[in-house]
Design a protein around this motif. Structure first.
Motif, mmCIF file in Angstrom:
data_model
loop_
_atom_site.group_PDB
_atom_site.id
_atom_site.type_symbol
_atom_site.label_atom_id
_atom_site.label_comp_id
_atom_site.label_asym_id
_atom_site.label_seq_id
_atom_site.Cartn_x
_atom_site.Cartn_y
_atom_site.Cartn_z
ATOM 1 N N ALA A 178 80.595 113.376 104.349
ATOM 2 C CA ALA A 178 81.219 113.754 103.673
ATOM 3 C C ALA A 178 80.578 114.773 104.074
ATOM 4 O O ALA A 178 81.430 115.715 104.935
ATOM 5 N N ALA A 179 78.958 114.999 105.249
ATOM 6 C CA ALA A 179 79.007 116.034 106.266
ATOM 7 C C ALA A 179 79.875 115.443 107.500
ATOM 8 O O ALA A 179 80.163 116.826 108.359
ATOM 9 N N CYS A 180 80.259 114.821 107.906
ATOM 10 C CA CYS A 180 80.894 114.138 109.325
ATOM 11 C C CYS A 180 82.138 114.988 108.691
ATOM 12 O O CYS A 180 83.224 114.976 109.870
ATOM 13 N N GLY A 181 82.404 115.845 107.491
ATOM 14 C CA GLY A 181 83.630 116.129 107.924
ATOM 15 C C GLY A 181 85.029 114.667 107.135
ATOM 16 O O GLY A 181 85.887 114.948 107.401
ATOM 17 N N GLY A 182 84.064 113.139 107.124
ATOM 18 C CA GLY A 182 85.227 112.441 106.789
ATOM 19 C C GLY A 182 85.985 111.987 105.231
ATOM 20 O O GLY A 182 85.394 113.146 104.448
ATOM 21 N N GLU A 198 88.642 116.583 94.232
ATOM 22 C CA GLU A 198 88.346 117.194 94.800
ATOM 23 C C GLU A 198 87.746 117.142 95.393
ATOM 24 O O GLU A 198 88.161 118.569 96.967
ATOM 25 N N GLU A 199 86.117 116.909 95.678
ATOM 26 C CA GLU A 199 85.490 116.517 97.222
ATOM 27 C C GLU A 199 85.124 115.424 97.606
ATOM 28 O O GLU A 199 84.463 114.904 98.422
ATOM 29 N N ALA A 200 86.294 114.607 96.625
ATOM 30 C CA ALA A 200 85.349 113.055 96.949
ATOM 31 C C ALA A 200 86.064 112.225 96.168
ATOM 32 O O ALA A 200 86.855 113.061 94.974
ATOM 33 N N ASP A 224 96.533 116.061 101.893
ATOM 34 C CA ASP A 224 95.439 116.209 100.784
ATOM 35 C C ASP A 224 94.127 115.686 101.423
ATOM 36 O O ASP A 224 92.902 115.468 100.864
ATOM 37 N N ARG A 225 93.833 114.488 102.027
ATOM 38 C CA ARG A 225 92.898 114.326 102.694
ATOM 39 C C ARG A 225 91.993 114.850 102.786
ATOM 40 O O ARG A 225 91.221 115.241 103.103
ATOM 41 N N SER A 226 92.572 116.112 103.975
ATOM 42 C CA SER A 226 91.373 116.922 104.949
ATOM 43 C C SER A 226 91.038 118.174 103.388
ATOM 44 O O SER A 226 90.374 118.714 103.848
ATOM 45 N N GLY A 271 84.635 118.493 100.564
ATOM 46 C CA GLY A 271 83.214 117.806 100.637
ATOM 47 C C GLY A 271 82.225 117.964 101.739
ATOM 48 O O GLY A 271 80.966 118.173 101.349
ATOM 49 N N ARG A 272 82.989 118.426 102.838
ATOM 50 C CA ARG A 272 81.483 118.980 104.123
ATOM 51 C C ARG A 272 81.225 119.850 103.050
ATOM 52 O O ARG A 272 79.763 120.259 103.314
ATOM 53 N N LYS A 273 81.823 121.069 102.731
ATOM 54 C CA LYS A 273 81.610 122.137 102.141
ATOM 55 C C LYS A 273 80.186 122.458 100.881
ATOM 56 O O LYS A 273 79.783 122.650 100.808
#
Length: 344
Positions: free
Chosen positions: A262-266, A284-286, A308-310, A316-318
């Motif tokens: 999630a931190a990598c923006g994946g 929503e975040e994963a 939607d993935r983006s 998730g990163r936020k």
């Protein structure tokens, strides 16, 4: 505060990431790298040492640790998975006014029966404070005689785990679905079913997989041994969806890898557990899955919907940033706890 850090300082080691966070938080760090002692004598001797926990390397580690602590006299000694440290060494530190903290990312009380815990369990009551990353271990450590136990969840490392450049899209992602990690539990069968039964395009990175995959699955899925550091982050970037499992045989409830992805923006697809639900809002975040069929169904839907993935990956990163899932925030809370409760 002057902190002596005892642990692996290998570039890819998460223990090194924790050491870097302590320094970024403004504390002076004195390094004591355990790798030279753990690797002394080569691979075969190292494997024997892990199981027997005797020998010259272990004696040398304890002798040198005391000498460095005596010379620098830090305010605090942070031990990271100190499986080679004797109880009498920790007791010497405490008797000489050095506050002792031990963090263990693994589980000496779990059903996996990993070797090498005897010295740590003998020393466990001697430490001033233990840090654990599983709820279940709080009581395990107290029952084993721990003086104090505090939670330190696994975390992402901000110098390594960050999003891709602006404008990154599916044209930059040659891999549909990725799994990076070890074949614990029943992951080999799960991933084989995803590929073979559900025809999900999938790639796997990590050691030990060839022995658990069929020849056809190995040829189609396995990309080689593990990827680390920059290559690990870039593999996440280059994948449209990244899978994350908890290790049931270690009593885990949330995966370290989930914070990193999630931190990598994946786009994080994680096993549905209370721990994952506590850290990420599903959908929503994963996206969380509870079976191979559920995972396949959701992958088909989301692989076809980049927008939607983006959206989910960005959220998730936020969440990682706002909820403090990085090393600096996690370790910062621990240090505040120590200062408040032990007047350091």
């Amino acid at each position: 505060m002057r902190v002596m850090y005892v642990g692996s300082l290998a570039p890819s080691a998460t223990s090194r990431h924790r050491r870097l966070a302590i320094e970024r938080l403004g504390h002076q760090v004195i390094d004591f790298d355990t790798d030279p002692y753990q690797s002394r004598g080569g691979r075969i001797l190292s494997a024997i040492r892990v199981r027997t926990l005797v020998g010259r390397a272990i004696h040398a580690l304890n002798r040198d640790l005391v000498a460095v602590a005596q010379h620098h006299h830090p305010d605090l000694i942070w031990f990271d998975k100190a499986t080679y440290v004797w109880a009498k060494t920790v007791k010497w530190c405490r008797n000489n006014g050095l506050f002792t903290v031990h963090y263990n990312i693994d589980n000496p009380f779990g059903p996996r029966n990993d070797p090498g815990w005897r010295l740590l369990l003998e020393a466990l009551p001697e430490y001033d404070l233990h840090l654990v990353q599983r709820d279940i271990n709080l009581e395990d450590y107290r029952s084993a005689g721990a003086r104090d136990v505090y939670m330190l969840r696994t975390a992402y490392e901000p110098t390594l785990h960050f999003p891709p450049p602006e404008g990154w899209s599916d044209t930059d992602r040659p891999h549909a679905v990725a799994f990076i990690g070890h074949p614990y539990d029943k992951r080999a069968q799960f991933l084989t079913d995803l590929w073979q039964r559900h025809e999900i395009p999938l790639k796997i990175w990590g050691a030990a997989w060839p022995a658990l995959l069929s020849p056809d699955a190995k040829k189609a899925l396995w990309m080689g041994n593990g990827v680390y550091d920059d290559l690990y982050r870039e593999t996440i970037w280059r994948s449209r969806a990244c899978l994350s499992f908890v290790t049931h045989s270690n009593c885990d409830d949330v995966a370290h890898k989930s914070f990193e992805i999630a931190a990598c923006g994946g786009f994080l697809m994680a096993e549905d557990t209370p721990g994952h639900r506590a850290h990420f809002a599903d959908g929503e975040e994963a996206v969380l899955f509870h079976s191979v069929d559920d995972c396949a169904e959701k992958l088909r839907a989301y692989l076809a919907d980049e927008t939607d993935r983006s959206r989910i990956a960005t959220a998730g990163r936020k969440r990682c940033e706002q909820s403090g899932y990085g090393n600096d925030a996690r370790i910062g809370k621990v240090i505040k706890y120590i200062i408040k409760n032990y007047n350091l």
